[in-house]
Design a protein around this motif. Structure first.
Motif, PDB file in Angstrom:
ATOM      1  N   GLY A 102      45.131   3.343 -47.423  1.00 14.66           N
ATOM      2  CA  GLY A 102      46.366   3.563 -48.160  1.00 14.66           C
ATOM      3  C   GLY A 102      46.636   5.041 -48.383  1.00 14.66           C
ATOM      4  N   ILE A 150      43.277   0.527 -52.916  1.00 14.41           N
ATOM      5  CA  ILE A 150      44.606   0.001 -52.606  1.00 14.41           C
ATOM      6  C   ILE A 150      44.500  -1.291 -51.811  1.00 14.41           C
ATOM      7  CG2 ILE A 150      46.758   0.485 -51.382  1.00 14.41           C
ATOM      8  CD1 ILE A 150      46.383   3.394 -52.064  1.00 14.41           C
ATOM      9  N   VAL A 161      47.265  -1.971 -57.019  1.00 10.50           N
ATOM     10  CA  VAL A 161      46.362  -0.811 -56.928  1.00 10.50           C
ATOM     11  C   VAL A 161      45.336  -0.910 -58.049  1.00 10.50           C
ATOM     12  CG1 VAL A 161      46.189   1.697 -56.935  1.00 10.50           C
ATOM     13  CG2 VAL A 161      48.200   0.599 -55.945  1.00 10.50           C
ATOM     14  N   LYS A 186      51.093   0.986 -49.330  1.00 11.48           N
ATOM     15  CA  LYS A 186      50.002   0.021 -49.282  1.00 11.48           C
ATOM     16  C   LYS A 186      49.887  -0.705 -47.957  1.00 11.48           C
ATOM     17  CE  LYS A 186      51.716  -1.843 -52.999  1.00 11.48           C
ATOM     18  NZ  LYS A 186      51.944  -2.735 -54.157  1.00 11.48           N
TER      19      LYS A 186
END
Length: 565
Positions: free
Chosen positions: A350, A295, A278, A335
């Motif tokens: 995400g 993400i 991330v 994710k």
């Protein structure tokens, strides 16, 4: 007659058995026999080729009193074969002297290991070096502690919980360099001088390290427990909660402990560097400004890349700047595309699942935390600009180079000294203060948690800052085993006083860039101490006094949000 002719060649040797068999068998059987012949020939050819390959590799090397590791490295470099051995098997062995000149690999290995308690085995491109007697591995004892006092033999076996022996377990004497490893049967043996105050340390990958006091024992039966770390933690996922060990999707998570004692304003700043995969980027240095979450990277040229934020099961729009990080219990980031099964196309970038703190079935707890600090621009990050003398000299040289008359303002540059440093005039050391008070507790049927917070940050630019006043109350009532009633309410008031500090000096109202191109000859104050209206000289446009702009042109934003479910 056929039977006689079949056995006759076997006695006389005039005809091969295979030939007679083919003469007396059907055509199909003769075809099968031909295939068997070809297969045998091919297998024999492959075996010859594998043998020839190892023998074809030659080694040329001569040295005296070198270690085995050095010889192995040279052989690897010349032949490409990789050595595989246990360090403890060759540690302490005497040095060797070798002299090879186009010597076949097998012969070179035999000469190298001559007189050593080692043996070799070639499999593919790997040479395995093992102890000549692998069933009984003795302890490795450094030379400096070898003595006649090592007369006590201790031994034992190491198993797992199921009773299976563990090979390769490290067994060391605590506080010394003495140690060994278990063999294929899980057994080990050590020579020590005394068992008094002796402690053995057993360690193995995937198992919890165990320290055992010897006492008066010389024989040990050890059972190692598996080290299951963090696999029983509860992680919030889209459909509820799961044990970390059962999660198969791409999920990253952090808990409240990972977010404690970080002196920053927003939740995003506390999460930077804590979520694998991330990206959390700070796009502005203005106090209270949010951070961008990515993400799955920049997935669109025109649309945004912001993920979907879900707070206590409620999807929200916008960013999460208003959240007080001390209200957070855990954060999970989904994710992979599996999150679309619950949140649809909104989860294309995400999902960030945020769970706030709730009361627990325990006594009432009262917590208070506070911090105070100063933020400022480091000296090495300050832009180096011309002072008034340098600037006046610069303008004078421009006029002289171009053959123009020098303006009287620039005739004597030395009279101005340092002049006005507009960057230092507009910046300051700002104070940061944060206070949070939380109350939690509950019984089996009723639980509650309340958090109130106050955050105040003065920006490093004059007259900028950010304030946040937050309150969160989470209640949960469980009248029966199958019924839970919850009520959460979280009002937040944010006040930000910021003007544009991003972009270039023209057309963006960027007060910092605009001030940096302002003449250092101008004084921001009048003779009576009031703010001057402009800041200019004969060589520049009529710029405003940016210090006055910082105080008079106010960008104050008040924002109130109420989350409740």
């Amino acid at each position: 007659m056929q039977i006689k002719s079949l056995y006759k060649p076997l006695v006389s040797g005039e005809t091969g058995a295979a030939e007679i068999f083919t003469k007396t068998c059907p055509t199909r059987l003769r075809g099968i026999l031909l295939v068997m012949k070809l297969t045998t020939v091919l297998l024999f050819a492959v075996m010859l080729q594998a043998t020839a390959k190892s023998n074809a590799q030659t080694v040329t090397y001569a040295a005296e009193s070198v270690s085995l590791e050095k010889v192995f490295v040279v052989i690897k470099q010349q032949t490409g074969y990789v050595f595989f051995y246990r360090e403890e098997d060759i540690r302490g062995l005497p040095a060797v002297s070798v002299s090879f000149r186009n010597t076949p690999l097998g012969v070179a290995l035999q000469e190298t290991l001559k007189g050593q308690p080692l043996q070799y085995n070639i499999q593919g491109n790997t040479i395995f070096i093992t102890a000549a007697d692998i069933g009984r591995r003795k302890a490795v004892v450094p030379k400096e502690i070898i003595s006649e006092d090592l007369a006590i033999e201790i031994s034992g076996v190491v198993r797992d919980k199921g009773g299976a022996p563990l090979e390769g377990v490290s067994v060391t004497v605590k506080g010394t360099q003495m140690g060994t490893t278990t063999n294929a049967d899980g057994r080990f043996q050590l020579s020590v001088s005394s068992v008094n105050n002796l402690e053995l340390v057993f360690s193995f990958v995937g198992y919890a390290t165990q320290t055992v006091k010897a006492g008066s024992r010389t024989v040990f039966d050890i059972v190692l427990e598996e080290a299951v770390a963090d696999l029983n933690d509860i992680v919030v996922v889209g459909y509820g909660t799961q044990r970390r060990g059962n999660i198969t999707g791409a999920v990253s998570s952090v808990s409240a402990k990972d977010l404690e004692d970080v002196p920053v304003a927003t939740l995003g700043q506390r999460l930077q560097g804590k979520l694998a995969g991330v990206r959390i980027m700070q796009t502005s240095g203005r106090p209270g400004e949010g951070l961008k979450f990515q993400i799955r990277g920049a997935v669109s040229l025109t649309a945004g890349a912001d993920p979907l934020y879900v707070i206590d099961g409620m999807p929200i729009s916008g960013d999460i700047n208003f959240l007080n990080a001390d209200e957070i219990e855990s954060i999970s980031v989904l994710k992979d595309p599996a999150s679309a099964s619950l949140y649809g196309s909104r989860s294309a970038n995400g999902v960030v699942l945020i769970t706030t703190k709730t009361g627990k079935n325990e006594k009432v707890q009262l917590n208070f935390n506070a911090y105070y600090g100063i933020d400022k621009v480091p000296e090495n990050r300050t832009l180096k600009m011309m002072n008034a003398t340098q600037y006046a000299q610069f303008q004078k040289e421009i006029a002289e180079t171009n053959g123009r008359p020098v303006d009287p303002v620039f005739e004597n540059p030395a009279q101005y000294g340092e002049g006005t440093n507009w960057f230092k005039t507009l910046t300051r050391a700002g104070a940061i203060q944060s206070y949070n008070l939380s109350l939690s507790g509950g019984t089996q049927k009723f639980r509650t948690s309340a958090t109130v917070g106050y955050y105040d940050q003065e920006g490093v630019i004059i007259n900028t800052g950010f304030k946040r006043i937050s309150l969160r109350i989470n209640n949960q009532y469980r009248p029966t085993e199958n019924l839970t009633i919850g009520f959460n309410i979280a009002p937040t008031q944010t006040i930000s006083n910021n003007y544009n500090t991003d972009g270039g000096p023209y057309g963006t109202d960027n007060i910092v860039s605009s001030a940096l191109i302002t003449t250092p000859l101008a004084n921001p104050y009048n003779a009576d101490g009031t703010f001057a209206l402009t800041a200019s000289d004969p060589a520049t446009f009529g710029n405003p006094n940016w210090l006055r702009v910082a105080y008079d042109k106010v960008y104050k934003d008040r924002n109130f949000k109420l989350l409740s479910n």
